[in-house]
Design an enzyme around this catalytic site. Structure first.
Site, PDB file in Angstrom:
ATOM      1  N   ARG A   1      -2.820  -1.654  -3.547  1.00  0.00           N
ATOM      2  CA  ARG A   1      -3.935  -1.386  -3.034  1.00  0.00           C
ATOM      3  C   ARG A   1      -3.899   0.056  -4.329  1.00  0.00           C
ATOM      4  O   ARG A   1      -3.288   0.407  -4.111  1.00  0.00           O
ATOM      5  CB  ARG A   1      -4.132  -0.948  -1.601  1.00  0.00           C
TER       6      ARG A   1
ATOM      7  N   ARG B   1     -12.677  15.953   5.855  1.00  0.00           N
ATOM      8  CA  ARG B   1     -13.284  16.576   5.071  1.00  0.00           C
ATOM      9  C   ARG B   1     -14.953  16.202   5.247  1.00  0.00           C
ATOM     10  O   ARG B   1     -15.669  15.717   5.994  1.00  0.00           O
ATOM     11  CB  ARG B   1     -13.406  14.860   4.092  1.00  0.00           C
TER      12      ARG B   1
ATOM     13  N   ASN C   1       0.795  -1.334  -0.227  1.00  0.00           N
ATOM     14  CA  ASN C   1      -0.177   0.219  -0.187  1.00  0.00           C
ATOM     15  C   ASN C   1       0.436   1.614  -0.574  1.00  0.00           C
ATOM     16  O   ASN C   1       1.631   1.318   0.844  1.00  0.00           O
ATOM     17  CB  ASN C   1      -0.908  -0.188   1.279  1.00  0.00           C
TER      18      ASN C   1
ATOM     19  N   GLU D   1      -8.159  -5.209   5.509  1.00  0.00           N
ATOM     20  CA  GLU D   1      -8.217  -5.056   3.801  1.00  0.00           C
ATOM     21  C   GLU D   1      -6.868  -5.683   3.499  1.00  0.00           C
ATOM     22  O   GLU D   1      -7.035  -5.972   2.393  1.00  0.00           O
ATOM     23  CB  GLU D   1      -8.004  -3.329   3.320  1.00  0.00           C
TER      24      GLU D   1
ATOM     25  N   HIS E   1     -13.245   2.101  -0.026  1.00  0.00           N
ATOM     26  CA  HIS E   1     -13.454   1.084   0.403  1.00  0.00           C
ATOM     27  C   HIS E   1     -13.921   0.015   0.286  1.00  0.00           C
ATOM     28  O   HIS E   1     -14.735  -0.641   1.320  1.00  0.00           O
ATOM     29  CB  HIS E   1     -13.877   2.115   2.064  1.00  0.00           C
TER      30      HIS E   1
END
Ligand code: AMP
Length: 398
Positions: A90, A241, A7, A386, A180
């Site tokens: 990823r 955000r 990642n 993940e 996600h």
């Protein structure tokens, strides 16, 4: 087979080496400050940890150091590079170019670099840099791209389209993609396993609540809607955000604050969310501490977050025509009872009944059922993984 999961960020590279027979993590770690003075690799393996303070001017040097750590006499877990069957990378955004996990070929690399960078300018170039570094250092090892967006590829057109000119969607790919996906896929499958049901029998809302947060409707094992959109800015307010906001406010804010539109988007990504509302922090631990000490804006930020999440749970129950299970996952979802309680409060009419004591219990790292015995809707806390999804998808592809 062993799969290396990578990642890569613009100045970081996280990895895990996973044995696919046992699905155990053999080694893991992360390089930080790549290309910046003070680079460091913190690596774990063999039950030990080692810190390498070594100059890493680029991702190639970083991945070389990771491979060195994997062979290291002290913490090493492999004897030869041949033991690594493949690398799973990823990738945040696929656009409409990739619908599923994809083996890297020169053509795939070209599409990744030429078509998808503008969709995720902060993330995809970093993933490509990490990929190229791995290809250079491990030229014979197959590489796979695993996209955050893939799980959402099953959304129907009515869910992913914005109400804009259809030709603009066709020409520019402006639509909801969702993010996600690996996490939503993992926890919804784990929920079905835990409940002893087939995924096809269940209507689940998965709440991935972390620094970035998204909520997904999983009907019969497939994503039918999700809150993040064209970019990860959409949906509920997050750490920094804003979440959903009337697009007209972008132009208005640009005028009032003397910013360009790009600067407003940057502001909405980095300076808003619960950090902007509270004026204290993007971290929920700080917000909870602030609210406990009487800070009204910390309490407001927590309230807004739970309220907005709850609204999507309700909306997605309506979209699916029912609800069997709510799953909470990621940093906040797994660790914050007050948020879970806030989300579930008021959903009794849907058949949601929380067990207060179970909800207040400690994170054990295992699946926890936090709904009352007589709750029609099961409420579960499921640690996300993940990396394991990326490793599984990579192994399946081979
Ligand atoms: P993630 O992006 O999944 O790593 O989640 C990061 C967020 O999880 C941070 O904003 C923290 O507020 C929250 N978090 C992590 N651990 C805890 C904890 N023990 N208690 C409350 N919040 C936590």
């Amino acid at each position: 087979m062993k799969i290396l999961v990578v990642n890569a960020g613009s100045s970081s590279l996280k990895y895990q080496l996973i044995d696919m027979e046992t699905e155990q993590v053999l080694a893991k770690g992360g390089c930080e400050r790549i290309g910046i003075p003070g680079s460091i690799l913190k690596a774990k393996g063999n039950g030990k940890e080692k810190v390498y303070e070594q100059d890493m001017p680029n991702h190639k040097v970083a991945i070389e150091l990771v491979l060195h750590a994997l062979h290291d006499g002290e913490i090493g877990v492999i004897k030869s590079m041949d033991e690594i069957g493949a690398v799973g990378h990823r990738v945040v955004a696929s656009g409409e170019y990739f619908k599923k996990t994809t083996l890297v070929t020169p053509e795939v690399l070209k599409t990744l670099e030429e078509k998808t960078f503008e969709l995720a300018p902060l993330h995809n170039p970093a993933a490509a840099t990490g990929l190229r570094a791995c290809m250079e250092v491990m030229p014979k090892t197959p590489m796979a791209l695993v996209f955050d967006t893939s799980f959402h590829a099953t959304m129907p057109e009515k869910a992913y389209l914005y109400g804009i000119d259809y030709e603009d969607y066709k020409n520019f790919g402006v639509r909801k993609y969702g993010f996600h996906g690996t996490s939503h896929k993992f926890v919804s499958a784990e929920a079905a396993k835990y409940l002893g049901k087939k995924p096809s029998e269940l209507k689940i809302v998965t709440c991935h609540l972390g620094n970035g947060s998204s909520i997904t409707a999983v009907d019969g094992g497939k994503c039918v809607d999700t809150t993040m959109g064209f970019t990860p800015l959409a949906g509920v307010l997050m750490g920094t955000r804003s979440g959903d906001i009337d697009a007209s406010a972008v132009e208005f804010l640009a005028r009032k604050k003397g910013m360009s539109h790009a600067e407003v988007i940057n502001y909405l990504n980095k300076k808003c969310g619960v950090a902007g509302i509270s004026g204290v922090s993007s971290d929920f631990r700080d917000l909870i501490a602030g609210a406990e000490q009487g800070n009204a804006r910390c309490a407001l930020a927590l309230d807004m977050f739970a309220y907005q999440t709850k609204k999507f749970v309700g909306a997605f129950a309506a979209a699916m025509g029912g609800l069997d299970c709510i799953v909470f996952t990621a940093g906040i979802g797994e660790n914050t009872p007050v948020v879970r309680a806030g989300v579930c409060e008021g959903l009794e009419f849907l058949g949601v009944k929380l067990d207060k004591a179970a909800n207040a219990g400690k994170n054990t790292g295992a699946i926890r059922e936090i709904s009352a015995k007589d709750s029609k809707v099961k409420v579960l806390v499921i640690p996300t993984n993940e990396e394991l999804v990326i490793a599984r998808e990579t192994a399946e592809l081979l």
